[in-house]
Design a protein around this motif. Structure first.
Motif, PDB file in Angstrom:
ATOM      1  N   MET A 135       1.067  -1.104  -0.391  1.00 27.78           N
ATOM      2  CA  MET A 135       0.062   0.046   0.064  1.00 27.78           C
ATOM      3  C   MET A 135       0.723   1.331   0.149  1.00 27.78           C
ATOM      4  SD  MET A 135      -1.850   0.706   4.166  1.00 27.78           S
ATOM      5  CE  MET A 135      -1.230   1.622   3.966  1.00 27.78           C
ATOM      6  N   PRO A 136       0.298   2.323  -0.507  1.00 27.52           N
ATOM      7  CA  PRO A 136       0.849   3.429  -0.430  1.00 27.52           C
ATOM      8  C   PRO A 136       0.892   4.227   1.317  1.00 27.52           C
ATOM      9  CG  PRO A 136      -1.206   3.259  -2.385  1.00 27.52           C
ATOM     10  CD  PRO A 136      -0.846   2.354  -0.923  1.00 27.52           C
ATOM     11  N   ARG A 177       9.174  -3.177   3.657  1.00 28.57           N
ATOM     12  CA  ARG A 177       9.465  -3.192   2.134  1.00 28.57           C
ATOM     13  C   ARG A 177      10.120  -1.774   1.996  1.00 28.57           C
ATOM     14  NH1 ARG A 177       3.710  -3.559  -1.496  1.00 28.57           N
ATOM     15  NH2 ARG A 177       3.160  -1.874   0.012  1.00 28.57           N
ATOM     16  N   ASN A 201       9.661  -1.767  -7.045  1.00 21.16           N
ATOM     17  CA  ASN A 201       7.887  -1.390  -6.313  1.00 21.16           C
ATOM     18  C   ASN A 201       7.048  -0.040  -5.710  1.00 21.16           C
ATOM     19  OD1 ASN A 201       4.359  -1.963  -6.066  1.00 21.16           O
ATOM     20  ND2 ASN A 201       5.349  -1.664  -4.542  1.00 21.16           N
ATOM     21  N   GLU A 202       6.707   0.538  -6.815  1.00 22.15           N
ATOM     22  CA  GLU A 202       5.973   1.962  -6.071  1.00 22.15           C
ATOM     23  C   GLU A 202       7.475   2.557  -5.713  1.00 22.15           C
ATOM     24  OE1 GLU A 202       2.881   2.036  -3.856  1.00 22.15           O
ATOM     25  OE2 GLU A 202       1.275   1.838  -5.392  1.00 22.15           O
ATOM     26  N   GLU A 231      -1.557  -0.654 -11.163  1.00 20.26           N
ATOM     27  CA  GLU A 231      -1.778  -2.132 -10.201  1.00 20.26           C
ATOM     28  C   GLU A 231      -3.848  -0.754  -9.821  1.00 20.26           C
ATOM     29  OE1 GLU A 231      -0.293  -1.282  -6.246  1.00 20.26           O
ATOM     30  OE2 GLU A 231       1.227  -1.749  -7.078  1.00 20.26           O
ATOM     31  N   TRP A 244      -6.271  -1.022   2.908  1.00 14.97           N
ATOM     32  CA  TRP A 244      -5.626  -0.044   4.299  1.00 14.97           C
ATOM     33  C   TRP A 244      -6.146   1.750   4.073  1.00 14.97           C
ATOM     34  CZ3 TRP A 244      -3.584   3.697   0.462  1.00 14.97           C
ATOM     35  CH2 TRP A 244      -3.460   3.465  -1.288  1.00 14.97           C
ATOM     36  N   GLU A 293      -1.590  -7.892   4.125  1.00 14.31           N
ATOM     37  CA  GLU A 293      -2.381  -7.045   3.487  1.00 14.31           C
ATOM     38  C   GLU A 293      -4.226  -7.781   3.563  1.00 14.31           C
ATOM     39  OE1 GLU A 293      -0.899  -5.867   0.045  1.00 14.31           O
ATOM     40  OE2 GLU A 293      -0.257  -3.693   0.489  1.00 14.31           O
ATOM     41  N   HIS A 332      -7.303  -7.089   2.116  1.00 12.07           N
ATOM     42  CA  HIS A 332      -7.555  -6.951   0.343  1.00 12.07           C
ATOM     43  C   HIS A 332      -8.514  -7.499  -0.946  1.00 12.07           C
ATOM     44  CE1 HIS A 332      -5.766  -4.289  -2.698  1.00 12.07           C
ATOM     45  NE2 HIS A 332      -5.060  -3.541  -2.636  1.00 12.07           N
TER      46      HIS A 332
HETATM   47  C1  GAL Z   1       0.339  -0.724  -3.338  1.00 11.08           C
HETATM   48  C2  GAL Z   1       1.142  -1.836  -3.122  1.00 11.08           C
HETATM   49  C3  GAL Z   1       0.875  -3.216  -3.520  1.00 11.08           C
HETATM   50  C4  GAL Z   1       0.205  -3.680  -2.585  1.00 11.08           C
HETATM   51  C5  GAL Z   1      -0.907  -2.672  -3.116  1.00 11.08           C
HETATM   52  C6  GAL Z   1      -2.558  -2.599  -2.033  1.00 11.08           C
HETATM   53  O1  GAL Z   1       0.710   0.630  -2.806  1.00 11.08           O
HETATM   54  O2  GAL Z   1       2.257  -0.951  -5.050  1.00 11.08           O
HETATM   55  O3  GAL Z   1       1.911  -3.637  -3.299  1.00 11.08           O
HETATM   56  O4  GAL Z   1       0.711  -3.136  -1.207  1.00 11.08           O
HETATM   57  O5  GAL Z   1      -0.665  -1.413  -2.610  1.00 11.08           O
HETATM   58  O6  GAL Z   1      -3.446  -2.208  -2.029  1.00 11.08           O
END
Ligand code: GAL
Length: 744
Positions: free
Chosen positions: A1-2, A170, A208-209, A380, A388, A428, A431
């Motif tokens: 998540m960001p 991470r 990743n991000e 994504e 989150w 997560e 999710h």
């Molecule tokens: C993104 C992230 C993913 C995952 C996702 C959950 O921001 O790049 O790895 O964590 O959020 O919604």
């Protein structure tokens, strides 16, 4: 998540007065006389080149007639091997043409140092080949394995409090650590050797991000050393740094580069130096670019040139420290991630807004990511409820389908969702994935994602390679002029708690969307051509120099129509005010002086009359005095006048003709964006350009001959199609969360 914690050094907001003195006094300090006569005290730009490495653009990698293939993230390392074939086969049956593997799997790829285990990944890729599912292969650099962090704790970043981040999360690997960079290059080399010529692998995602997540910045010794080297390269001699950092203020003066540290409010009793902070932000983003570039350079030597290289940036409100342009020179394009119901971004007003999500944010993310290379893909796409947000509502039935269609309309080359398999363990939980937790039943959102994928695929038979953007739409085209430095400097130093740079930019972005304008973000490395961009908007373009202003003048003289908004031209590139009248270098361009500006508390409003209507504001308003005899061009007309406060009757919005074009200056940041819309529409009307007048959060896009309308409002909206419209999905009246797709 960001991560959603405040972007940077928030304390700067609380010591605004001191800092404004700091910026002002620095210029008049005796140091400056000396500095100005010493040519050595300049700047060597330490930015990477911004050449585009693939001049063929998207067409080299993406077949236009495939429109927008859909895919999903998959994590084979998280599941027993017996599931892999079932899942890949299922993906193929449901219409997924690609998957996304490996981004967090370093521990599975290299369980102990040098002991590479790719069997599980080989099997998964072979299964993908068997079922006709292509692969985006990822480098696992966001997750250094435990053995690496234990052997070299110094590869992990340090947060502002001086705490070293530890294994278990991470994005904790330090971009500035030469040791970390070497280990990353080694694992990327192994991956490149193994999959760089595998025809099932179509492209690569780095990291990743890319960011340091919630820590935002790295203060570790390796980052301190790298920052020192960066400023040394930039300034050459320490007196130049002292000049550009206004170091005479509060005895900041340095006598050696060895004394330089990263500005850190947690190490300071009275704030930090804003010019130093701005340089640090530039440095950190470039450091991320360097770390990513290392990976690309390794891959380029090993992979087939048909495989593209990108990353999945989350650059918008969540991670403003990421400047996409710092990766422009080595990536093929920028991809991005988006979560509509995060609860931390803007929603449409209305009772369904929280279920329909941030339509404006997602449009912004896509248009912005497209800017670096002319095309993009969403990596994504939220497949349903997430885990989150402040709270995590179910999307309105239809919303996931609408989000996919929205990105089709925005021109995405592909849509990928996070994720196919729903996690049953780890950080997560809850999710959504495309599948329910049983792994075989499509989830609520999963069904809609699959439906949208099939619907889009069904349009392939209607694809017309000759379709061109209708002339009346092209006439509305808008360039939004962008330099990340403006965002950083304004956010560091907002000067009023009412100011939000994102919201300000969104007001203009939204005005252009509501007018039905195609939008391109345009950076300073591109020469603005009025034939391509008849209208350009520079929102709060705070940092300028004479060269840039001269380029804007040329654009206008050649027929461009430039709209500048408040706070533009206030500072030089170091973030210092001019030793002269406000917006000194801009005055001749806009044909007016800025006498002063005002800010109001939340409970007060001011008004401005424009085109027969009154608009209210309380964030920022400027009081302008047009020049009776401008040095060039015609005298400015007053388009908008303040109608309250002690400056009632004074100019707030001005417009004048210069050469073949015009320049409009709007010194007011309105409360609701209606003034910004009215200004843009008047600039169009002057040229008899017909504009739409769409409700905020109702979007209408044209792509490859298809019109797409998506409705994030809580009421039905009229798609207002042309007389020959033929609807393929939906109809003229678009209900909340619904889609209309037609050709004309
Ligand atoms: C993104 C992230 C993913 C995952 C996702 C959950 O921001 O790049 O790895 O964590 O959020 O919604």
């Amino acid at each position: 998540m960001p991560f959603i914690s405040p972007p940077i050094l928030r304390h700067l907001r609380s010591c605004g007065t001191l800092l404004s003195l700091m910026a002002g006094l620095a210029l008049t300090s005796p140091n400056y006389g000396l500095a100005q006569t010493t040519p050595k005290l300049g700047i060597n730009e330490v930015k990477p080149a911004t050449t585009v490495i693939n001049p063929n653009g998207a067409d080299k990698f993406f077949d236009r007639k495939e429109l927008m293939p859909i895919g999903a993230y998959y994590y084979p390392e998280a599941w027993p091997a017996r599931r892999w074939e079932r899942d890949i086969k299922r993906m193929a049956e449901l219409g997924f043409t690609f998957t996304h593997l490996g981004e967090f799997a370093w521990a599975a790829m290299e369980p102990t140092e040098g002991n590479y285990r790719f069997g599980w990944l080989d099997t998964t890729v072979a299964l993908c080949a068997k079922y006709g599912v292509k692969v985006i292969m990822c480098t696992p650099s966001p997750c250094p394995p435990a053995w690496l962090s234990a052997k070299h704790p110094e590869i992990q970043i340090m947060n502002a409090e001086g705490r070293t981040m530890r294994h278990g999360g991470r994005l904790q690997g330090s971009w500035s650590s030469p040791i970390y960079r070497e280990y990353v290059k080694k694992i990327v080399t192994e991956l490149g050797k193994r999959y760089g010529n595998n025809p099932t692998v179509v492209g690569w995602q780095l990291d990743n991000e890319p960011s340091h997540g919630g820590a935002h910045y790295d203060y570790a010794p390796a980052a301190q050393t790298a920052f020192r080297a960066w400023v040394k390269q930039k300034y050459g001699v320490i007196d130049s740094l002292n000049k550009h950092w206004g170091a005479a203020f509060w005895s900041n003066t340095y006598t050696s580069f060895d004394q330089i540290r990263i500005p850190n409010d947690k190490e300071s009793t009275a704030g930090t130096n804003p010019h130093q902070v701005l340089d640090f932000q530039r440095f950190q983003s470039q450091e991320m670019g360097n770390y990513m570039r290392d990976q690309t350079m390794v891959l380029r030597k090993l992979i087939n040139p048909k495989q593209w290289v990108t990353s999945n940036f989350a650059f918008y409100k969540f991670l403003p420290e990421v400047n996409l342009y710092d990766n422009k020179d080595h990536l093929d394009f920028s991809a991005f991630t988006f979560y509509w119901l995060s609860t931390y971004l803007d929603n449409a007003p209305g009772k369904l807004g929280y279920r329909l999500g941030s339509g404006l944010g997602t449009a912004f993310a896509s248009d912005f990511a497209r800017a670096t290379h002319g095309y993009t893909g969403i990596m994504e796409l939220q497949p349903g409820q997430i885990n989150w947000g402040a709270f995590n509502p179910q999307p309105l039935p239809g919303a996931v389908r609408m989000w996919v269609w929205h990105h089709f309309g925005l021109g995405s080359k592909f849509a990928c969702t996070y994720r196919f398999d729903r996690p049953t363990y780890g950080g997560e939980l809850y999710h959504y994935g495309i599948m329910d937790p049983d792994g075989v039943t499509p989830s609520l959102g999963g069904k809609e994602y699959i439906q949208a994928g099939k619907e889009i695929a069904s349009l392939k038979k209607l694809y017309n390679p000759k379709a061109t953007l209708p002339a009346d739409v092209a006439a509305r085209k808008v360039a939004i002029l962008w330099n990340q430095d403006n965002l950083w400097d304004l956010q560091n130093y907002p000067h009023t708690n009412q100011w939000d740079t994102w919201e300000h930019v969104y007001r203009y972005f939204s005005a252009a969307k509501r007018s039905g304008a195609p939008i391109d973000f345009v950076s300073e490395d591109i020469v603005l051509d009025p034939a391509k961009y008849p209208t350009a908007i520079a929102p709060a373009y705070q940092l300028v120099d004479a060269k840039l202003v001269a380029r804007w003048r040329t654009y206008v003289e050649q027929g461009g129509h430039l709209i500048l908004s408040c706070r533009s031209g206030q500072k030089d590139r170091s973030g210092q005010l001019w030793e002269g009248p406000y917006i000194d270098p801009l005055r001749n361009l806009i044909g007016a002086n800025l006498d002063y500006y005002d800010q109001l508390p939340t409970n007060a409003t001011s008004t401005l009359a424009f085109a027969g209507k009154e608009f209210s504001w309380n964030n920022w308003g400027e009081i302008l005095s047009p020049h009776a005899k401008p040095t060039y061009g015609s005298p400015a007309q007053v388009w908008g006048q303040h109608t309250s406060q002690f400056y009632a009757g004074k100019a707030g919005v001005i417009h004048r003709k210069v050469g073949k074009g015009s320049i409009t200056y709007n010194g007011t940041d309105s409360d609701d964006g209606e003034l910004e819309l009215a200004v843009l529409q008047k600039v169009y009307a002057e040229r008899n350009i017909k504009a739409e007048n769409l409700k905020p959060y109702f979007f209408k896009e044209w792509r490859d001959g298809f019109w797409v309308a998506v409705n994030y409002t809580s009421e039905d909206q009229d798609a207002n199609p042309g007389p020959n419209a033929k609807f393929h999905f939906g109809s003229r009246t678009v209900a909340p969360g619904q889609v209309a797709v037609w050709t004309e």
